[in-house]
Design a protein around this motif. Structure first.
Motif, PDB file in Angstrom:
ATOM      1  N   VAL A   1     118.134  74.545  53.620  1.00  0.00           N
ATOM      2  CA  VAL A   1     118.163  74.252  55.059  1.00  0.00           C
ATOM      3  C   VAL A   1     118.206  72.750  55.339  1.00  0.00           C
ATOM      4  O   VAL A   1     118.487  72.327  56.462  1.00  0.00           O
ATOM      5  N   ALA A   2     117.920  71.943  54.331  1.00  0.00           N
ATOM      6  CA  ALA A   2     118.050  70.487  54.425  1.00  0.00           C
ATOM      7  C   ALA A   2     118.192  69.960  53.007  1.00  0.00           C
ATOM      8  O   ALA A   2     117.643  70.536  52.062  1.00  0.00           O
ATOM      9  N   PHE A   3     118.939  68.858  52.841  1.00  0.00           N
ATOM     10  CA  PHE A   3     119.225  68.390  51.482  1.00  0.00           C
ATOM     11  C   PHE A   3     119.549  66.912  51.474  1.00  0.00           C
ATOM     12  O   PHE A   3     119.946  66.325  52.480  1.00  0.00           O
ATOM     13  N   THR A   4     119.374  66.323  50.287  1.00  0.00           N
ATOM     14  CA  THR A   4     119.916  65.004  49.976  1.00  0.00           C
ATOM     15  C   THR A   4     120.508  65.063  48.579  1.00  0.00           C
ATOM     16  O   THR A   4     119.810  65.376  47.610  1.00  0.00           O
ATOM     17  N   PHE A   5     121.818  64.796  48.484  1.00  0.00           N
ATOM     18  CA  PHE A   5     122.497  64.721  47.196  1.00  0.00           C
ATOM     19  C   PHE A   5     122.425  63.270  46.724  1.00  0.00           C
ATOM     20  O   PHE A   5     122.897  62.366  47.413  1.00  0.00           O
ATOM     21  N   ASN A   6     121.838  63.040  45.566  1.00  0.00           N
ATOM     22  CA  ASN A   6     121.703  61.683  45.033  1.00  0.00           C
ATOM     23  C   ASN A   6     122.719  61.419  43.927  1.00  0.00           C
ATOM     24  O   ASN A   6     122.827  62.195  42.973  1.00  0.00           O
ATOM     25  N   GLY A   7     123.441  60.320  44.066  1.00  0.00           N
ATOM     26  CA  GLY A   7     124.263  59.806  42.985  1.00  0.00           C
ATOM     27  C   GLY A   7     123.451  58.791  42.202  1.00  0.00           C
ATOM     28  O   GLY A   7     122.609  58.090  42.775  1.00  0.00           O
ATOM     29  N   ILE A   8     123.687  58.700  40.915  1.00  0.00           N
ATOM     30  CA  ILE A   8     122.943  57.771  40.054  1.00  0.00           C
ATOM     31  C   ILE A   8     123.940  56.880  39.319  1.00  0.00           C
ATOM     32  O   ILE A   8     124.937  57.348  38.767  1.00  0.00           O
ATOM     33  N   GLY A   9     123.653  55.580  39.336  1.00  0.00           N
ATOM     34  CA  GLY A   9     124.525  54.632  38.653  1.00  0.00           C
ATOM     35  C   GLY A   9     123.933  53.236  38.705  1.00  0.00           C
ATOM     36  O   GLY A   9     122.710  53.072  38.778  1.00  0.00           O
ATOM     37  N   VAL A  10     124.810  52.246  38.681  1.00  0.00           N
ATOM     38  CA  VAL A  10     124.392  50.845  38.722  1.00  0.00           C
ATOM     39  C   VAL A  10     125.094  50.182  39.901  1.00  0.00           C
ATOM     40  O   VAL A  10     126.297  50.375  40.110  1.00  0.00           O
ATOM     41  N   PHE A  11     124.336  49.412  40.688  1.00  0.00           N
ATOM     42  CA  PHE A  11     124.908  48.690  41.822  1.00  0.00           C
ATOM     43  C   PHE A  11     124.297  47.298  41.858  1.00  0.00           C
ATOM     44  O   PHE A  11     123.079  47.148  41.842  1.00  0.00           O
ATOM     45  N   ASN A  12     125.166  46.290  41.890  1.00  0.00           N
ATOM     46  CA  ASN A  12     124.702  44.892  41.838  1.00  0.00           C
ATOM     47  C   ASN A  12     123.778  44.644  40.654  1.00  0.00           C
ATOM     48  O   ASN A  12     122.791  43.906  40.748  1.00  0.00           O
ATOM     49  N   GLY A  13     124.085  45.302  39.525  1.00  0.00           N
ATOM     50  CA  GLY A  13     123.350  45.077  38.290  1.00  0.00           C
ATOM     51  C   GLY A  13     122.046  45.827  38.160  1.00  0.00           C
ATOM     52  O   GLY A  13     121.337  45.663  37.162  1.00  0.00           O
ATOM     53  N   LYS A  14     121.708  46.686  39.148  1.00  0.00           N
ATOM     54  CA  LYS A  14     120.439  47.413  39.102  1.00  0.00           C
ATOM     55  C   LYS A  14     120.674  48.919  39.029  1.00  0.00           C
ATOM     56  O   LYS A  14     121.573  49.439  39.710  1.00  0.00           O
ATOM     57  N   PRO A  15     119.854  49.650  38.240  1.00  0.00           N
ATOM     58  CA  PRO A  15     119.910  51.114  38.273  1.00  0.00           C
ATOM     59  C   PRO A  15     119.606  51.590  39.696  1.00  0.00           C
ATOM     60  O   PRO A  15     118.588  51.209  40.290  1.00  0.00           O
ATOM     61  N   THR A  16     120.506  52.416  40.230  1.00  0.00           N
ATOM     62  CA  THR A  16     120.476  52.716  41.659  1.00  0.00           C
ATOM     63  C   THR A  16     120.666  54.208  41.917  1.00  0.00           C
ATOM     64  O   THR A  16     121.430  54.875  41.234  1.00  0.00           O
TER      65      THR A  16
ATOM     66  N   TYR B   1     110.234  60.931  41.211  1.00  0.00           N
ATOM     67  CA  TYR B   1     111.189  61.347  40.178  1.00  0.00           C
ATOM     68  C   TYR B   1     112.211  60.254  39.895  1.00  0.00           C
ATOM     69  O   TYR B   1     112.583  60.016  38.739  1.00  0.00           O
ATOM     70  N   LEU B   2     112.657  59.583  40.933  1.00  0.00           N
ATOM     71  CA  LEU B   2     113.608  58.485  40.748  1.00  0.00           C
ATOM     72  C   LEU B   2     112.965  57.341  39.971  1.00  0.00           C
ATOM     73  O   LEU B   2     113.569  56.771  39.057  1.00  0.00           O
ATOM     74  N   LYS B   3     111.723  57.010  40.315  1.00  0.00           N
ATOM     75  CA  LYS B   3     111.019  55.921  39.620  1.00  0.00           C
ATOM     76  C   LYS B   3     110.779  56.272  38.157  1.00  0.00           C
ATOM     77  O   LYS B   3     110.896  55.414  37.280  1.00  0.00           O
ATOM     78  N   GLU B   4     110.460  57.547  37.891  1.00  0.00           N
ATOM     79  CA  GLU B   4     110.254  57.987  36.507  1.00  0.00           C
ATOM     80  C   GLU B   4     111.515  57.818  35.670  1.00  0.00           C
ATOM     81  O   GLU B   4     111.451  57.651  34.452  1.00  0.00           O
ATOM     82  N   ASN B   5     112.666  57.862  36.342  1.00  0.00           N
ATOM     83  CA  ASN B   5     113.952  57.702  35.662  1.00  0.00           C
ATOM     84  C   ASN B   5     114.481  56.276  35.762  1.00  0.00           C
ATOM     85  O   ASN B   5     115.674  56.031  35.609  1.00  0.00           O
ATOM     86  N   ASN B   6     113.552  55.348  36.024  1.00  0.00           N
ATOM     87  CA  ASN B   6     113.838  53.899  36.001  1.00  0.00           C
ATOM     88  C   ASN B   6     114.838  53.438  37.057  1.00  0.00           C
ATOM     89  O   ASN B   6     115.516  52.422  36.878  1.00  0.00           O
ATOM     90  N   ILE B   7     114.923  54.187  38.163  1.00  0.00           N
ATOM     91  CA  ILE B   7     115.762  53.759  39.287  1.00  0.00           C
ATOM     92  C   ILE B   7     115.020  52.655  40.040  1.00  0.00           C
ATOM     93  O   ILE B   7     113.859  52.816  40.410  1.00  0.00           O
ATOM     94  N   GLU B   8     115.707  51.545  40.280  1.00  0.00           N
ATOM     95  CA  GLU B   8     115.063  50.373  40.882  1.00  0.00           C
ATOM     96  C   GLU B   8     115.321  50.217  42.378  1.00  0.00           C
ATOM     97  O   GLU B   8     114.583  49.501  43.059  1.00  0.00           O
ATOM     98  N   GLN B   9     116.375  50.875  42.885  1.00  0.00           N
ATOM     99  CA  GLN B   9     116.661  50.737  44.305  1.00  0.00           C
ATOM    100  C   GLN B   9     117.398  51.972  44.813  1.00  0.00           C
ATOM    101  O   GLN B   9     117.996  52.721  44.042  1.00  0.00           O
ATOM    102  N   TYR B  10     117.310  52.170  46.140  1.00  0.00           N
ATOM    103  CA  TYR B  10     117.985  53.296  46.780  1.00  0.00           C
ATOM    104  C   TYR B  10     118.970  52.744  47.791  1.00  0.00           C
ATOM    105  O   TYR B  10     118.622  51.910  48.633  1.00  0.00           O
ATOM    106  N   LEU B  11     120.212  53.195  47.714  1.00  0.00           N
ATOM    107  CA  LEU B  11     121.311  52.676  48.516  1.00  0.00           C
ATOM    108  C   LEU B  11     121.876  53.788  49.402  1.00  0.00           C
ATOM    109  O   LEU B  11     121.998  54.937  48.975  1.00  0.00           O
ATOM    110  N   LEU B  12     122.211  53.429  50.630  1.00  0.00           N
ATOM    111  CA  LEU B  12     122.857  54.398  51.509  1.00  0.00           C
ATOM    112  C   LEU B  12     123.739  53.677  52.523  1.00  0.00           C
ATOM    113  O   LEU B  12     123.657  52.460  52.689  1.00  0.00           O
TER     114      LEU B  12
END
Length: 281
Positions: free
Chosen positions: A58-73, A101-112
């Motif tokens: 009924v509500a969702f967020t699809f997250n892409g994972i990669g690198v942006f400006n040199g940071k895991p994003t 969960y994102l932090k556990e996977n070493n994601i440093e920033q969230y972009l939108l």
């Protein structure tokens, strides 16, 4: 209702929720187009989350994972809520659930990216400590309305098998957004056409184009060869491959006057604006 990851959720369920959430949206996607979009943007189901009522999203967020400006994003590839469930704060709850969960996977920033005419969403993101990093334009025009009268000679246009990404970054006036950068292109390279303009054997302009969607992902001309019609030459060549009835150019930097003027000259009007926003994790 429960919030959980999409790791074990069938695509049919994901598509049904996406279609219902964006039923009143200007652009619509079929199953193949949604799959292509998710692939291009780096969608990772196990790090994407949704609110379920029984077994329906009924509500969702699809997250892409990669690198942006040199940071895991992590990148918001799509956030939506079904009409009957809006106004309950589900999107915020889903986002906050995802953070550990994102932090556990070493994601440093969230972009939108968020449409500027959606002040309610912008307010929510600001309360979540997102900061605006850029303003972006997007453009769209029907194929038959694009000005294609310009004729020039002395250059050759070729369809390329590959493109040396590092060699053309010097053509840029701004850094591409997430969905347009080389990382995204490489995820779905088979969906793109690569075009190059040459003087002799020297590449002086290029275009990366997605025929199924009509999306011009990148178009750039070496600075000393601009204002000679090379960009228009690339644009006209791309239209020949277009399987869509329109051309669109998403997320150009509003500070880049050259691309705005180029599109205006070719009768491709501004359709809207977005904010690029980032939250440090």
């Amino acid at each position: 209702m429960k919030i959980r990851s999409l790791e074990k959720t069938e695509f049919e369920t994901i598509f049904r929720a996406f279609s219902q959430a964006f039923a009143d949206y200007e652009m619509q996607w079929n199953k193949a187009q949604l799959l292509t979009m998710l692939k291009r943007r780096g969608f990772v189901p196990e790090l994407s989350f949704a609110a379920f009522d029984n077994e329906e999203i009924v509500a969702f967020t699809f997250n892409g994972i990669g690198v942006f400006n040199g940071k895991p994003t992590a990148y918001d590839t799509g956030t939506g809520t079904l009409k009957d469930y809006r106004g309950r704060g589900l999107a915020t709850e889903i986002f906050e659930t995802s953070l550990p969960y994102l932090k556990e996977n070493n994601i440093e920033q969230y972009l939108l990216e968020v449409l500027q005419h959606n002040p309610k969403a912008i307010s929510v993101y600001k309360k979540l400590s997102f900061e605006t990093t850029r303003e972006l334009n997007y453009f769209m025009q029907k194929n038959e309305k694009i000005d294609r009268r310009l004729k020039i000679s002395g250059y050759s246009v070729e369809q390329l098998d590959t493109l040396n990404f590092e060699s053309v970054s010097g053509f840029w006036d701004f850094y591409p957004t997430w969905q347009n950068d080389f990382q995204a292109i490489q995820r779905a390279s088979e969906d793109f056409i690569f075009l190059g303009v040459f003087t002799g054997t020297k590449l002086i302009g290029y275009c990366i184009f997605e025929p199924d969607s009509g999306d011009i992902t990148q178009i750039a001309v070496e600075k000393q060869h601009r204002r000679k019609g090379i960009g228009t030459l690339l644009l006209n060549e791309a239209i020949k491959f277009n399987k869509n009835d329109s051309i669109k150019i998403m997320n150009t930097d509003t500070q880049c006057i050259s691309i705005t003027e180029f599109l205006k000259t070719n009768n491709i009007p501004l359709k809207g604006k977005q904010f690029e926003m980032i939250k440090q994790l």
